[in-house]
Design a protein around this motif. Sequence first.
Motif, PDB file in Angstrom:
ATOM      1  N   THR A 166       0.811  -1.219   0.000  1.00 20.31           N
ATOM      2  CA  THR A 166       0.000   0.000   0.000  1.00 20.31           C
ATOM      3  C   THR A 166       0.845   1.270   0.000  1.00 20.31           C
ATOM      4  OG1 THR A 166      -0.174   0.251   2.427  1.00 20.31           O
ATOM      5  CG2 THR A 166      -1.740  -1.249   1.348  1.00 20.31           C
ATOM      6  N   GLU A 167       2.171   1.135   0.021  1.00 20.97           N
ATOM      7  CA  GLU A 167       3.060   2.297   0.121  1.00 20.97           C
ATOM      8  C   GLU A 167       2.887   3.223  -1.089  1.00 20.97           C
ATOM      9  OE1 GLU A 167       7.616   2.829   1.530  1.00 20.97           O
ATOM     10  OE2 GLU A 167       7.313   1.528  -0.210  1.00 20.97           O
ATOM     11  N   GLY A 168       2.535   4.476  -0.829  1.00 24.87           N
ATOM     12  CA  GLY A 168       2.402   5.469  -1.883  1.00 24.87           C
ATOM     13  C   GLY A 168       1.214   5.263  -2.804  1.00 24.87           C
ATOM     14  N   ILE A 169       0.227   4.477  -2.378  1.00 22.15           N
ATOM     15  CA  ILE A 169      -0.918   4.150  -3.227  1.00 22.15           C
ATOM     16  C   ILE A 169      -2.159   4.901  -2.737  1.00 22.15           C
ATOM     17  CG2 ILE A 169      -2.357   2.284  -4.138  1.00 22.15           C
ATOM     18  CD1 ILE A 169       0.569   2.137  -4.974  1.00 22.15           C
ATOM     19  N   GLN A 170      -2.964   5.403  -3.678  1.00 20.51           N
ATOM     20  CA  GLN A 170      -4.187   6.118  -3.317  1.00 20.51           C
ATOM     21  C   GLN A 170      -5.144   5.182  -2.587  1.00 20.51           C
ATOM     22  OE1 GLN A 170      -5.985   7.842  -6.785  1.00 20.51           O
ATOM     23  NE2 GLN A 170      -4.078   8.765  -7.499  1.00 20.51           N
ATOM     24  N   PRO A 171      -5.924   5.729  -1.628  1.00 20.13           N
ATOM     25  CA  PRO A 171      -6.834   4.886  -0.835  1.00 20.13           C
ATOM     26  C   PRO A 171      -7.801   4.046  -1.669  1.00 20.13           C
ATOM     27  CG  PRO A 171      -6.619   7.038   0.180  1.00 20.13           C
ATOM     28  CD  PRO A 171      -5.902   7.122  -1.132  1.00 20.13           C
ATOM     29  N   ASN A 172      -8.323   4.586  -2.772  1.00 22.78           N
ATOM     30  CA  ASN A 172      -9.265   3.792  -3.572  1.00 22.78           C
ATOM     31  C   ASN A 172      -8.576   2.609  -4.236  1.00 22.78           C
ATOM     32  OD1 ASN A 172      -7.931   5.720  -5.306  1.00 22.78           O
ATOM     33  ND2 ASN A 172      -9.380   5.198  -6.920  1.00 22.78           N
ATOM     34  N   ILE A 173      -7.297   2.765  -4.610  1.00 22.93           N
ATOM     35  CA  ILE A 173      -6.548   1.655  -5.197  1.00 22.93           C
ATOM     36  C   ILE A 173      -6.196   0.633  -4.120  1.00 22.93           C
ATOM     37  CG2 ILE A 173      -4.508   0.998  -6.511  1.00 22.93           C
ATOM     38  CD1 ILE A 173      -6.503   2.628  -8.089  1.00 22.93           C
ATOM     39  N   VAL A 174      -5.908   1.101  -2.900  1.00 18.73           N
ATOM     40  CA  VAL A 174      -5.668   0.182  -1.788  1.00 18.73           C
ATOM     41  C   VAL A 174      -6.871  -0.726  -1.590  1.00 18.73           C
ATOM     42  CG1 VAL A 174      -5.346   0.005   0.713  1.00 18.73           C
ATOM     43  CG2 VAL A 174      -4.019   1.679  -0.601  1.00 18.73           C
ATOM     44  N   LEU A 175      -8.064  -0.154  -1.657  1.00 22.54           N
ATOM     45  CA  LEU A 175      -9.282  -0.963  -1.497  1.00 22.54           C
ATOM     46  C   LEU A 175      -9.426  -1.972  -2.633  1.00 22.54           C
ATOM     47  CD1 LEU A 175     -11.818   1.735  -0.237  1.00 22.54           C
ATOM     48  CD2 LEU A 175     -10.763  -0.109   1.089  1.00 22.54           C
ATOM     49  N   GLN A 176      -9.072  -1.579  -3.861  1.00 21.73           N
ATOM     50  CA  GLN A 176      -9.126  -2.514  -4.992  1.00 21.73           C
ATOM     51  C   GLN A 176      -8.146  -3.664  -4.786  1.00 21.73           C
ATOM     52  OE1 GLN A 176      -8.761  -0.636  -8.862  1.00 21.73           O
ATOM     53  NE2 GLN A 176      -9.985   1.115  -8.218  1.00 21.73           N
ATOM     54  N   ILE A 177      -6.940  -3.345  -4.339  1.00 23.89           N
ATOM     55  CA  ILE A 177      -5.929  -4.370  -4.092  1.00 23.89           C
ATOM     56  C   ILE A 177      -6.385  -5.304  -2.971  1.00 23.89           C
ATOM     57  CG2 ILE A 177      -3.596  -4.721  -3.169  1.00 23.89           C
ATOM     58  CD1 ILE A 177      -2.781  -2.197  -4.758  1.00 23.89           C
ATOM     59  N   GLU A 178      -6.949  -4.720  -1.913  1.00 25.54           N
ATOM     60  CA  GLU A 178      -7.457  -5.533  -0.809  1.00 25.54           C
ATOM     61  C   GLU A 178      -8.541  -6.490  -1.295  1.00 25.54           C
ATOM     62  OE1 GLU A 178     -10.032  -4.885   3.293  1.00 25.54           O
ATOM     63  OE2 GLU A 178      -8.886  -3.202   2.466  1.00 25.54           O
ATOM     64  N   GLY A 179      -9.456  -5.986  -2.114  1.00 30.15           N
ATOM     65  CA  GLY A 179     -10.526  -6.827  -2.641  1.00 30.15           C
ATOM     66  C   GLY A 179      -9.990  -7.949  -3.517  1.00 30.15           C
ATOM     67  N   ALA A 180      -8.986  -7.626  -4.341  1.00 28.68           N
ATOM     68  CA  ALA A 180      -8.400  -8.632  -5.227  1.00 28.68           C
ATOM     69  C   ALA A 180      -7.688  -9.720  -4.426  1.00 28.68           C
ATOM     70  CB  ALA A 180      -7.437  -7.969  -6.205  1.00 28.68           C
ATOM     71  N   LEU A 181      -6.913  -9.323  -3.427  1.00 25.55           N
ATOM     72  CA  LEU A 181      -6.199 -10.298  -2.614  1.00 25.55           C
ATOM     73  C   LEU A 181      -7.164 -11.163  -1.812  1.00 25.55           C
ATOM     74  CD1 LEU A 181      -3.219  -8.118  -1.317  1.00 25.55           C
ATOM     75  CD2 LEU A 181      -3.156  -9.861  -3.105  1.00 25.55           C
TER      76      LEU A 181
END
Length: 237
Positions: A166-181
Amino acid sequence: MTKTILQLEAVSSAYGDSQVLWDISADMPIGEAIAVIGRNGVGKSTLINTIMGVHPLSDGRIVLDGIDITNFPAHHRAKTGLGFVPQGRHIFPHLSVLENLEAGLSARAADDASTVVPQFIFDLFPKLWDVRARKGGVLSGGEQQQLAIGRALAGNPKVLLLDEPTEGIQPNIVLQIEGALSAVRKEMGLTVIIVEQYLDFVWRFADRYLAMDRGRVIASGLTAEHSAEDIAHLVHV
């Protein structure tokens, strides 16, 4: 009883004469997410790099799905079932998105060869399909992180290692990554080991945590049994 997919047995590691990791032992259950937390400089990235074989052990043993991989080089560990998303992503900037993903296929075991990027990666990260012809170097940080995760998943790993995703990543992209994982854990039974400073993310996503200080594990447990507030002093100065 949940099967253990990855075992660390008294793992130690050093840089020259300076020991960084001291006798770290842990069992990683199949299908679970384990977060490695702690202040900067306590050995978290060294632990992930040592598991992957990017950095050598000085002592101890690593067992992946019943196979002793302690002396395997990194590329052999990948073919045995480890996927790796390093800190800083390290995508190939001059290759296209599709070519980056195709490079990930080379990590597959010999009996799992494929020349086609699995569709589920584009289902997880639809943006990667939209930009598949672009060079990796022109993508945003969030897009590069999705690409790095997609490239690791293309190798069909049993265990996915991520260093500060999540380092340096926008919050909405963090949520997308969390959902994908979360989706790949649920649908593929993938075990995820994640180095992460963002405790809100850890406590939403991970089942277990290992807290490190000065190269040792000083606390561990289930995220369901402890709050992020209880653990925050182990991460923040």
